[in-house]
Scaffold this motif. Structure first.
Motif, PDB file in Angstrom:
ATOM      1  N   ASP A   1       0.823  -1.312   0.102  1.00 56.48           N
ATOM      2  CA  ASP A   1      -0.011   0.024  -0.015  1.00 56.48           C
ATOM      3  C   ASP A   1       0.959   1.282   0.006  1.00 56.48           C
ATOM      4  O   ASP A   1       0.090   2.358  -0.094  1.00 56.48           O
ATOM      5  CB  ASP A   1      -1.156  -0.117   1.151  1.00 56.48           C
ATOM      6  CG  ASP A   1      -0.421  -0.092   2.448  1.00 56.48           C
ATOM      7  OD1 ASP A   1       0.861  -0.216   2.772  1.00 56.48           O
ATOM      8  OD2 ASP A   1      -1.184   0.139   3.387  1.00 56.48           O
TER       9      ASP A   1
ATOM     10  N   ASP B   1      -8.112  -7.785  11.877  1.00 54.00           N
ATOM     11  CA  ASP B   1      -9.346  -7.081  11.472  1.00 54.00           C
ATOM     12  C   ASP B   1      -8.753  -5.701  11.082  1.00 54.00           C
ATOM     13  O   ASP B   1      -9.753  -4.900  10.912  1.00 54.00           O
ATOM     14  CB  ASP B   1     -10.644  -7.335  12.349  1.00 54.00           C
ATOM     15  CG  ASP B   1      -9.947  -6.545  13.851  1.00 54.00           C
ATOM     16  OD1 ASP B   1      -8.682  -6.044  13.958  1.00 54.00           O
ATOM     17  OD2 ASP B   1     -10.936  -6.333  14.619  1.00 54.00           O
ATOM     18  N   VAL B   2      -7.426  -5.539  10.744  1.00 51.85           N
ATOM     19  CA  VAL B   2      -6.923  -4.227  10.209  1.00 51.85           C
ATOM     20  C   VAL B   2      -7.681  -3.531   9.112  1.00 51.85           C
ATOM     21  O   VAL B   2      -7.750  -4.323   8.237  1.00 51.85           O
ATOM     22  CB  VAL B   2      -5.298  -4.072   9.987  1.00 51.85           C
ATOM     23  CG1 VAL B   2      -5.043  -2.728   9.790  1.00 51.85           C
ATOM     24  CG2 VAL B   2      -4.868  -4.533  11.445  1.00 51.85           C
ATOM     25  N   SER B   3      -8.334  -2.260   9.325  1.00 54.43           N
ATOM     26  CA  SER B   3      -8.774  -1.835   8.120  1.00 54.43           C
ATOM     27  C   SER B   3      -8.408  -0.465   7.658  1.00 54.43           C
ATOM     28  O   SER B   3      -8.764   0.313   6.929  1.00 54.43           O
ATOM     29  CB  SER B   3     -10.381  -1.805   7.955  1.00 54.43           C
ATOM     30  OG  SER B   3     -10.510  -1.058   9.418  1.00 54.43           O
ATOM     31  N   ASP B   4      -7.217  -0.029   8.446  1.00 56.76           N
ATOM     32  CA  ASP B   4      -6.674   1.343   8.351  1.00 56.76           C
ATOM     33  C   ASP B   4      -5.931   1.575   6.896  1.00 56.76           C
ATOM     34  O   ASP B   4      -5.418   0.230   6.542  1.00 56.76           O
ATOM     35  CB  ASP B   4      -5.534   1.803   9.429  1.00 56.76           C
ATOM     36  CG  ASP B   4      -6.354   1.824  10.831  1.00 56.76           C
ATOM     37  OD1 ASP B   4      -7.587   2.176  10.719  1.00 56.76           O
ATOM     38  OD2 ASP B   4      -5.789   1.655  11.683  1.00 56.76           O
ATOM     39  N   VAL B   5      -5.967   2.619   6.574  1.00 54.42           N
ATOM     40  CA  VAL B   5      -5.286   2.920   5.214  1.00 54.42           C
ATOM     41  C   VAL B   5      -3.967   3.531   5.683  1.00 54.42           C
ATOM     42  O   VAL B   5      -3.818   4.632   6.082  1.00 54.42           O
ATOM     43  CB  VAL B   5      -6.108   3.604   4.372  1.00 54.42           C
ATOM     44  CG1 VAL B   5      -5.532   4.162   2.999  1.00 54.42           C
ATOM     45  CG2 VAL B   5      -7.377   2.675   4.100  1.00 54.42           C
TER      46      VAL B   5
END
Length: 170
Positions: free
Chosen positions: A109, A156-160
Motif C-alpha cells: 500500500d 481485522d485491520v482496515s486502516d489505510v
C-alpha cells in the motif's frame, strides 16, 4: 513464477522535491538530468531473486559516512506481497556497506502514499578495513526481493496508509 508487481518512476516533480531535500545544493538542471537517467530495477539473470536498483548518481562513501539516496522508483504490487530491500551482496562483502534500517520493507500500500511511494535507501560504509566505496551512477547498489506474507486469523485491520516511516504507528 507469479508476476505480482511493476516498477515505475515517481513523477519528476516528486523526485525533484525529494532530491532537493536530500541534496539542497543541486541545481534544477542537475536534478532533471539525474531524473532522466533513472533506470527501473531489473534482475541480472533468469535465476536472480533480486531486482537490482541502480544508483541515480555517483556516490563515494568514506569509512563511517552515510548517504540517503532517493531512488526515483516506486513499486505497484499485489496485496499480500512485500518488497524487501538489501544492499547488493558484493558491496556488503567487499566494503561492509549496510542499509541503516538493515532491511528496507516496502509494503504493497506504500505505492498509494502522498509521496507516490518513493523508495529511498540510506546506506552507511561500515568498513572495519578503512575502505572507501564508490558507487558510479547506473551501478546496482541495492537489491529488492518480493516475498509473499500471511496474516493472523484474527486480524481485522482496515486502516489505510498515507506516508512513509512511522506513518502506520500513529
Amino acid at each position: 513464477m507469479q508476476r505480482i508487481a511493476r516498477f515505475h518512476k515517481v513523477s519528476e516533480k516528486r523526485f525533484a522535491a525529494d532530491w532537493k531535500d536530500t541534496f539542497p545544493d543541486a541545481s534544477s538542471e542537475e536534478t532533471a538530468s539525474v531524473y532522466e537517467g533513472i533506470r527501473l530495477p531489473r534482475r541480472a539473470t533468469a535465476g536472480s531473486a533480486g531486482y537490482d536498483f541502480f544508483s541515480p548518481a555517483d556516490f563515494t562513501l568514506k569509512p563511517g559516512e552515510t548517504v540517503k539516496i532517493p531512488t526515483g522508483i516506486r513499486v505497484e504490487m499485489n496485496p499480500e506481497w512485500v518488497l524487501k530491500c538489501y544492499p547488493r551482496s558484493g558491496l556488503g562483502f567487499k566494503y561492509r556497506l549496510q542499509m541503516n534500517n538493515t532491511v528496507g520493507i516496502i509494503d504493497s500500500d506504500y505505492f498509494y502514499s502522498d509521496n507516490e511511494g518513493h523508495i529511498f535507501a540510506k546506506l552507511t560504509n561500515d568498513t572495519n578495513e578503512n575502505k572507501t566505496v564508490t558507487i558510479p551512477a547506473g551501478t546496482g547498489f541495492m537489491q529488492g526481493i518480493f516475498v509473499e506474507y500471511g496474516i493472523t486469523v484474527d486480524d481485522d485491520v482496515s486502516d489505510v496508509r498515507n506516508g512513509g516511516f512511522g506513518s502506520t504507528t500513529k
